[in-house]
Design a protein around this motif. Sequence first.
Motif, PDB file in Angstrom:
ATOM      1  N   HIS A  44      -4.899  -6.552   5.677  1.00 15.96           N
ATOM      2  CA  HIS A  44      -5.288  -5.544   4.695  1.00 15.96           C
ATOM      3  C   HIS A  44      -4.023  -5.045   4.008  1.00 15.96           C
ATOM      4  CE1 HIS A  44      -4.299  -3.027   8.206  1.00 15.96           C
ATOM      5  NE2 HIS A  44      -4.137  -2.010   7.378  1.00 15.96           N
ATOM      6  N   ASP A  79       0.411   0.207  13.045  1.00 14.37           N
ATOM      7  CA  ASP A  79      -0.978   0.122  12.594  1.00 14.37           C
ATOM      8  C   ASP A  79      -1.786  -0.663  13.616  1.00 14.37           C
ATOM      9  OD1 ASP A  79      -3.345  -0.206  11.214  1.00 14.37           O
ATOM     10  OD2 ASP A  79      -2.356  -0.596   9.294  1.00 14.37           O
ATOM     11  N   HIS A 134      -1.172   5.482  10.364  1.00 17.03           N
ATOM     12  CA  HIS A 134       0.085   4.738  10.344  1.00 17.03           C
ATOM     13  C   HIS A 134       1.239   5.553  10.902  1.00 17.03           C
ATOM     14  CE1 HIS A 134      -2.670   3.143   7.271  1.00 17.03           C
ATOM     15  NE2 HIS A 134      -2.260   1.965   7.712  1.00 17.03           N
ATOM     16  N   HIS A 172      -1.920  -1.761   1.546  1.00 15.07           N
ATOM     17  CA  HIS A 172      -1.681  -0.311   1.628  1.00 15.07           C
ATOM     18  C   HIS A 172      -1.350   0.333   0.291  1.00 15.07           C
ATOM     19  CE1 HIS A 172      -0.934  -1.555   5.899  1.00 15.07           C
ATOM     20  NE2 HIS A 172      -1.758  -0.538   6.072  1.00 15.07           N
ATOM     21  N   ASP A 209      -5.238   2.670   3.718  1.00 15.13           N
ATOM     22  CA  ASP A 209      -5.632   1.264   3.810  1.00 15.13           C
ATOM     23  C   ASP A 209      -6.426   0.795   2.590  1.00 15.13           C
ATOM     24  OD1 ASP A 209      -4.582   0.747   6.364  1.00 15.13           O
ATOM     25  OD2 ASP A 209      -6.291   1.739   7.314  1.00 15.13           O
TER      26      ASP A 209
HETATM   27 MN    MN Z   1      -3.165  -0.061   7.575  1.00 11.35          MN
END
Ligand code: MN
Lengths: 140, 140
Positions: A86, A80, A32, A88, A99
């Motif tokens: 998804h 990302d 990230h 975090h 993730d």
């Molecule tokens: Mn991510």
Amino acid sequence: MEAIIEKYKKSGVKLTPQRLAIIKFLEGNTSHPTADDIFKSIKKDYPTISFATVYNTLEMLKTNNGLVEVTINPERKHYDPNVETHHHAICKSCGLIVDIFTDFSKALGVVEDEVSGFVFSGNHINFYGRCGDCTSERDS
Amino acid sequence: MEAIIEKYKKSGVKLTPQRLAIIKFLEGNTSHPTADDIFKSIKKDYPTISFATVYNTLEMLKTNNGLVEVTINPERKHYDPNVETHHHAICKSCGLIVDIFTDFSKALGVVEDEVSGFVFSGNHINFYGRCGDCTSERDS
DNA sequence: TTCTAAGTTAAGAATGATTCTACTTAACGG
DNA sequence: CCGTTAAGTAGAATCATTCTTAACTTAGAA
Ligand SMILES: [Mn+2]
Ligand SMILES: [Mn+2]
Ligand SMILES: [Zn+2]
Ligand SMILES: [Zn+2]
């Protein structure tokens, strides 16, 4: 990687060395990174690259669905390359972003009917805490 | 309101007219204002107020647990006088932010064990979509 | 009341991430 | 190769937020 390059060629964008370097850097990257992280890394191979190119490329990737902005840190944007839904985990101590691929749609779906008038299209969960390293550090 | 004032007096901060005006503006406010929203509103009664005072007061409120920053909009910070755990619905069209008070702790708790080493202390969910007004607008 | 110390305000400068501008360079279809 | 045109670059501009500093309140002590 080849498939990714094809994808961008088809959408009519020019694949310059700088862009390829940024795409390679991001491919599979789970750290990230910020624009500055990307700039610093690419600068090693392309010393004349400018922030404008980094930001322009990020914009291009965004519009081609190859990237998402992660709004977690109010100080700067993180990027990302994983555009799948998804979530975090964020370490409040060192800022590490990890993730989480668990699917919460069932648990969250129920609620989405309860907000008057809203039509929902997605969601994102931030889990706050301390990462392993920072936890053991404090203990010692 | 009285209770709130007492709370700050006890923590040793001086309650100036500017601070009281900001506290009053925020009390029960569910609009998730930005620093600029607050500045503009307070300026009506206190024309000489400066951004420094707004930011200083927000900082003071934050450290006294009377306010949380809401990191939803990457362009600027939003502030929320509701410090209880809750979540937000965000309209992708007009930016409206609506509170969601449903408790998801059970559904989310299971996952928190799965992230290696992390010790969690909280979470926050963003629900993205279109609000009622923006949805009907597009239909017409 | 009046005096003081400490905390607070306000104006503007500084910072830092991101965006914009003007111009140069290079990708790529023909 | 060439021409078209998108992309790259350096540096200026923008804008939210933070910092600096001097003047001003606040609340408690005298
Ligand atoms: Mn991510
Ligand atoms: Mn809220
Ligand atoms: Zn950590
Ligand atoms: Zn809306």
